[in-house]
Design an enzyme around this catalytic site. Structure first.
Site, PDB file in Angstrom:
ATOM      1  CG  HIS A   1      66.566  29.194  73.656  1.00 34.42           C
ATOM      2  ND1 HIS A   1      65.517  28.505  74.208  1.00 34.42           N
ATOM      3  CD2 HIS A   1      66.065  30.413  73.314  1.00 34.42           C
ATOM      4  CE1 HIS A   1      64.434  29.269  74.216  1.00 34.42           C
ATOM      5  NE2 HIS A   1      64.735  30.427  73.673  1.00 34.42           N
TER       6      HIS A   1
ATOM      7  CE  LYS B   1      57.047  36.405  77.235  1.00 36.26           C
ATOM      8  NZ  LYS B   1      58.060  35.777  76.381  1.00 36.26           N
TER       9      LYS B   1
ATOM     10  NE  ARG C   1      62.081  32.880  67.412  1.00 38.82           N
ATOM     11  CZ  ARG C   1      61.382  32.746  68.508  1.00 38.82           C
ATOM     12  NH1 ARG C   1      60.959  31.564  68.876  1.00 38.82           N
ATOM     13  NH2 ARG C   1      61.076  33.784  69.251  1.00 38.82           N
TER      14      ARG C   1
ATOM     15  CB  SER D   1      59.722  28.256  74.826  1.00 36.15           C
ATOM     16  OG  SER D   1      61.111  28.469  74.842  1.00 36.15           O
TER      17      SER D   1
END
Ligand code: ADP
Length: 161
Positions: free
Chosen positions: A19, A43, A92, A130
């Protein structure tokens, strides 16, 4: 509405060097970056909103032109409220593409003036997420090269290590 403010929204649970790399590179492109923790009801985060925001604040304290905030609700509404021109996201692997494509198309539908700008991950952080950090850290794995020191500390505390 050309302006030079961009919103970088995400869960940041917790912030990683991936990040930070995106934030740093975006600083060459935008005058102001608002890193905004998104409260995603779907989440189940490890860190509270307040903790995530505080970690972001510490990790970006030295970076001029970077502001930390949080929001809930629609990203496009937040973008409008902040009078920003664009949303920033990192990409990504190929697997990020479909979800990001769908989200940016939906946001365009909701507000045609808001663009989404993507920066490709630096290859050294391409594997980093993460989730993988949390998996490794909970078993005492060394993540010091992959997260800022404040996050390393916070993970140790969370997992009682
Ligand atoms: P979300 O839960 O909103 O997908 P994350 O907190 O996981 O958010 O990530 C926020 C943004 O940062 C996303 O655009 C994600 O693709 C990007 N990102 C996450 N990890 C990396 C990385 N290692 N390199 C580049 N971008 C990344």
């Amino acid at each position: 509405m050309a302006n030079n403010r961009v919103i970088y929204p995400g869960s940041f649970d917790p912030i990683t060097r991936g990040h930070i790399d995106i934030i740093n590179r975006a600083r060459n492109l935008f005058a102001e970056i608002i890193v905004a923790v998104f409260n995603n009801p779907r989440k189940n985060p490890l860190f509270t909103m307040e903790e995530r925001e505080a970690l972001l604040q510490q990790a970006t304290a030295d970076l001029t032109g970077v502001r930390v905030d949080s929001f809930s609700g629609l990203t496009v509404d937040y973008v409008r409220e902040q009078e920003a021109a664009a949303i920033l996201r990192g990409l990504r692997a190929v697997s990020d593409f479909e979800g990001e494509f769908q989200m940016s198309a939906m946001n365009k539908e909701l507000n045609s003036e808001v663009e989404t700008v993507f920066l490709m991950t630096s290859t050294r952080y391409a594997f980093l997420s993460s989730s993988v950090i949390k998996e490794v850290a909970q078993f005492g794995g060394d993540v010091s090269e992959l997260v800022p020191p404040c996050v390393e500390e916070a993970l140790k505390e969370k997992f009682n290590l």
